[in-house]
Scaffold this motif. Sequence first.
Motif, PDB file in Angstrom:
ATOM      1  N   GLY A 179       0.816  -1.205   0.000  1.00 17.59           N
ATOM      2  CA  GLY A 179       0.000   0.000   0.000  1.00 17.59           C
ATOM      3  C   GLY A 179       0.852   1.257   0.000  1.00 17.59           C
ATOM      4  N   GLN A 180       0.156   2.418  -0.018  1.00 20.04           N
ATOM      5  CA  GLN A 180       0.844   3.700  -0.009  1.00 20.04           C
ATOM      6  C   GLN A 180       1.577   3.941   1.308  1.00 20.04           C
ATOM      7  OE1 GLN A 180       1.210   5.781  -2.510  1.00 20.04           O
ATOM      8  NE2 GLN A 180       0.044   4.463  -3.897  1.00 20.04           N
ATOM      9  N   ASP A 181       1.035   3.370   2.394  1.00 18.80           N
ATOM     10  CA  ASP A 181       1.704   3.551   3.689  1.00 18.80           C
ATOM     11  C   ASP A 181       3.088   2.921   3.684  1.00 18.80           C
ATOM     12  OD1 ASP A 181      -0.550   4.830   4.532  1.00 18.80           O
ATOM     13  OD2 ASP A 181      -1.404   3.067   5.542  1.00 18.80           O
ATOM     14  N   ALA A 182       3.219   1.763   3.062  1.00 19.97           N
ATOM     15  CA  ALA A 182       4.532   1.111   2.993  1.00 19.97           C
ATOM     16  C   ALA A 182       5.504   1.933   2.161  1.00 19.97           C
ATOM     17  CB  ALA A 182       4.385  -0.298   2.408  1.00 19.97           C
ATOM     18  N   MET A 183       5.015   2.546   1.061  1.00 22.15           N
ATOM     19  CA  MET A 183       5.885   3.393   0.243  1.00 22.15           C
ATOM     20  C   MET A 183       6.326   4.623   1.016  1.00 22.15           C
ATOM     21  SD  MET A 183       6.125   1.694  -2.538  1.00 22.15           S
ATOM     22  CE  MET A 183       6.804   2.906  -3.662  1.00 22.15           C
ATOM     23  N   ALA A 184       5.423   5.210   1.824  1.00 17.94           N
ATOM     24  CA  ALA A 184       5.776   6.374   2.634  1.00 17.94           C
ATOM     25  C   ALA A 184       6.798   6.010   3.703  1.00 17.94           C
ATOM     26  CB  ALA A 184       4.515   6.963   3.268  1.00 17.94           C
ATOM     27  N   ASP A 185       6.637   4.808   4.292  1.00 14.18           N
ATOM     28  CA  ASP A 185       7.617   4.372   5.295  1.00 14.18           C
ATOM     29  C   ASP A 185       9.004   4.208   4.680  1.00 14.18           C
ATOM     30  OD1 ASP A 185       5.634   4.375   7.142  1.00 14.18           O
ATOM     31  OD2 ASP A 185       5.222   2.212   7.029  1.00 14.18           O
ATOM     32  N   GLU A 186       9.063   3.705   3.456  1.00 12.79           N
ATOM     33  CA  GLU A 186      10.359   3.545   2.788  1.00 12.79           C
ATOM     34  C   GLU A 186      11.004   4.898   2.540  1.00 12.79           C
ATOM     35  OE1 GLU A 186      11.965   1.929  -1.513  1.00 12.79           O
ATOM     36  OE2 GLU A 186      10.248   0.971  -0.569  1.00 12.79           O
ATOM     37  N   SER A 187      10.198   5.894   2.138  1.00  9.53           N
ATOM     38  CA  SER A 187      10.731   7.240   1.940  1.00  9.53           C
ATOM     39  C   SER A 187      11.236   7.836   3.245  1.00  9.53           C
ATOM     40  CB  SER A 187       9.658   8.143   1.320  1.00  9.53           C
ATOM     41  OG  SER A 187      10.133   9.457   1.185  1.00  9.53           O
ATOM     42  N   ALA A 188      10.502   7.604   4.339  1.00  9.65           N
ATOM     43  CA  ALA A 188      10.936   8.112   5.644  1.00  9.65           C
ATOM     44  C   ALA A 188      12.233   7.449   6.079  1.00  9.65           C
ATOM     45  CB  ALA A 188       9.835   7.893   6.680  1.00  9.65           C
ATOM     46  N   ASP A 189      12.379   6.149   5.790  1.00  9.08           N
ATOM     47  CA  ASP A 189      13.616   5.450   6.133  1.00  9.08           C
ATOM     48  C   ASP A 189      14.797   6.034   5.371  1.00  9.08           C
ATOM     49  OD1 ASP A 189      12.222   3.857   7.844  1.00  9.08           O
ATOM     50  OD2 ASP A 189      12.013   2.180   6.447  1.00  9.08           O
ATOM     51  N   ALA A 190      14.589   6.397   4.107  1.00 13.92           N
ATOM     52  CA  ALA A 190      15.673   6.984   3.317  1.00 13.92           C
ATOM     53  C   ALA A 190      16.102   8.329   3.897  1.00 13.92           C
ATOM     54  CB  ALA A 190      15.233   7.138   1.858  1.00 13.92           C
ATOM     55  N   GLN A 191      15.137   9.152   4.317  1.00 13.96           N
ATOM     56  CA  GLN A 191      15.485  10.446   4.912  1.00 13.96           C
ATOM     57  C   GLN A 191      16.188  10.258   6.252  1.00 13.96           C
ATOM     58  OE1 GLN A 191      15.271  13.465   3.523  1.00 13.96           O
ATOM     59  NE2 GLN A 191      16.365  14.192   5.329  1.00 13.96           N
ATOM     60  N   LEU A 192      15.747   9.272   7.038  1.00 15.82           N
ATOM     61  CA  LEU A 192      16.411   9.000   8.307  1.00 15.82           C
ATOM     62  C   LEU A 192      17.849   8.547   8.077  1.00 15.82           C
ATOM     63  CD1 LEU A 192      16.113   8.724  11.401  1.00 15.82           C
ATOM     64  CD2 LEU A 192      15.419   6.345  11.015  1.00 15.82           C
ATOM     65  N   MET A 193      18.062   7.697   7.088  1.00 19.13           N
ATOM     66  CA  MET A 193      19.424   7.245   6.796  1.00 19.13           C
ATOM     67  C   MET A 193      20.284   8.406   6.317  1.00 19.13           C
ATOM     68  SD  MET A 193      20.727   4.292   4.174  1.00 19.13           S
ATOM     69  CE  MET A 193      20.193   3.015   5.294  1.00 19.13           C
TER      70      MET A 193
END
Length: 762
Positions: free
Chosen positions: A574-588
């Motif tokens: 879902g879109q929530d999983a895609m948003a979580d991946e984007s947040a992980d990239a910014q955190l990294m």
Amino acid sequence: MSEADRQQYQRPGGEPSGIHDSEVDYSSPLRYGTGGAGGPPSEQQPTSVSGAGVSSNRSTQRPGLREDQAERRTIALEPNAEDGGVVIWGTDVNVSRIERLFRTFITTFTPQEGAPPHYMGKLEEIYVLGDRHLDIDCVHLRQYSAELYRQLVTYPGEVIPALDVVTNAMFAEQYRDAVLEQEIMVRPFNCDRARSLRALDPEDIDQLVTVRGMVTRLSPIIPEMRVGLFTCSLCDQQAQSVLDRGRIVEPVLCPTCQGRNSFDLVHNRSKFTDKQRVKLQESPDEMPAGQTPQTLLVYAYGDLVDTVLPGDRVTITGIYRATPMRANPRQTSILSVFQTHIDVVHFEREKSGPDDIGDGSNCLTPARVEQLRSLNQKADLYERLSAAIAPSIYEHEDIKKGLLLQLFGGADKHFKDAGHFRSEINILLCGDPGTSKSQLLHYIYRLMPRGQYTSGKGSSAVGLTAYVTKEPDTGQFDKMTDHTRSILHEVMEQQTLSLAKAGIICQLNARTSILAAANPAHSNWDMRKSIVENVQLGHALLSRFDLIFLMLDPQDEMYDARLARHLVSCYYRGQDAMADESADAQLMRDYIGYAKANFQPKLSEEARIYLVSEYVEMRRIAGRGAVSAYPRQLESLIRLAEAHARMRWSSEVTKTDCQEARRLQREALKQAATDPATGLIDVNILTTGMSASLRKRRTEVAQAVTAYLEDSGAKVLTMQKLLEEVRSRTERLISRDLLEDALNQLRVEGRIDWSGNTVRRR
């Protein structure tokens, strides 16, 4: 406020009957309004000056502050209005009130309760160090007085000169024995109207703005005339003219002899100021994907010239200007198109260097830093961060860990005598097509704000080198020309680029790490051939990579089933999983930036002993004639260990870091430097392009050819006949390529002549 100071904001009431002056135009693209007494150029008359030169009285006028959009005048309000009721025409700027508020701000403002006045300390620094400018943080100004801040941003050309007057008056009162060669200039910065270059619009014209960008070009320093001295050729009467709206007005009528058009400009007695044109480009991290970067002209004056260099990331505070374009420079008619630029008031260079990720990691909020600290305390930090790299790509754990260490990089080392040691890590991915090599490249490119992606023959040698000099780079090497790849030899090892062309001899820095991908020359990877034969890249280039990973298609049913389930799961997320991946990239991105900015790990004694013993062991265990390690492998090991320590937010490299670095290097060498004939690791494949076993077989074939020629007594033989005879004398399989290598060796030694299909004995 003295009457002399007040006159700079006033305009005489008399209006001229017509224009009687000719103008000397120096083609300045700027239009300044000096705001001084004397009105517009048509009203100015020659001003007599005593002595041999221009008057030495200092002026509070500054280049680049005033414009001619509308000549500013003062008007009187009601007689009983506050502060005398005097404002500048077209604005709500009350000069007396501005000066009173700013004086109180300087003497009383403290960023923290109980601290001494902040800007009184700045004045003391000016007195001690002899500086010529006072930097004012607009955030402090807004906290103290929202009205003063609003007027500064809205009418900077009128407010900043008033702030200069107050600052110089306060400094003279506080330090009566101080002697300054030039007046103190107020330089506001950190304006709330911080915009990207793409967001500037007509509403910002003539207002104070703050923009971020990258300097791409500097012009030579241009001397711009501020005060022109004219001498009458008839009576030697002298007159001076001040720069007004980009022009120096030449006096027409001499007040002494009444001569017309008799004044000559004396250049060496006029006053000039330094001026520099700076080209600013939109920062890569602020540029939308698929868009070309926006550029803007910036003009610096006085002490601000030569304060930035091409490649610097800067935050500029200045006045946004718009000047009309002329259809013909010789005509007064203008077009409806305007050209914009910024007159700089303040430069702020962002901290940058080989270890700067370029994402503003030094501006992280305390809450964000605390979130990063909690992530750092995780026991499985290494696995978490490596799994966050390209989560849509299945497995390849060791490759992702190698890419993770590349992002952190080693510690930068500069030695006075030995020079600079490379700290960046270079990685090459090669293998079968369709194994996600390009996907990994794209993910790293999107993760790094300053990354640059290049692919194939679309990369010229000049273009690739220009990007390599300032950006982390990713690219596909197999599609590049040989000349383009040859440029990278010096860049990848010494991290410099030497030029000696057209009389220009220089050496440029190229501090970058390279992540490259290459496909095999014959579609599929041939396990019977070495990496040099499969990829067909020069061994000199391959030896400069710290890690070389093979990404092969195993063609296993169980693996195919797991891979298929993983790919299918990526499509119904879902879109929530895609948003979580984007947040992980910014955190990294924030985690890496904070680590590179705050940790420079050093080798511990334990790590030093381990590295020495491990290198000796690597050299010892090599097979007969084979070499398993060179000094470059030891340097790569040190860089990987430093990156692993930085990943842990540690300032010391331990034995554990070295062991993980050695494990990754061993896995990479197993894949890239294994001799297909013997199954042993032989680094000669990467350094010389030929394994020790292949070199031994070539020597054996050369000896067999020499023995046959001597036994048979033949002078001339064909290639086919020689190949059959040599094969009959040995039990090993001899290919035509191996025979050609042996004949090349004999020809170099001067034993045979070989041309086409004919071999002649000397």
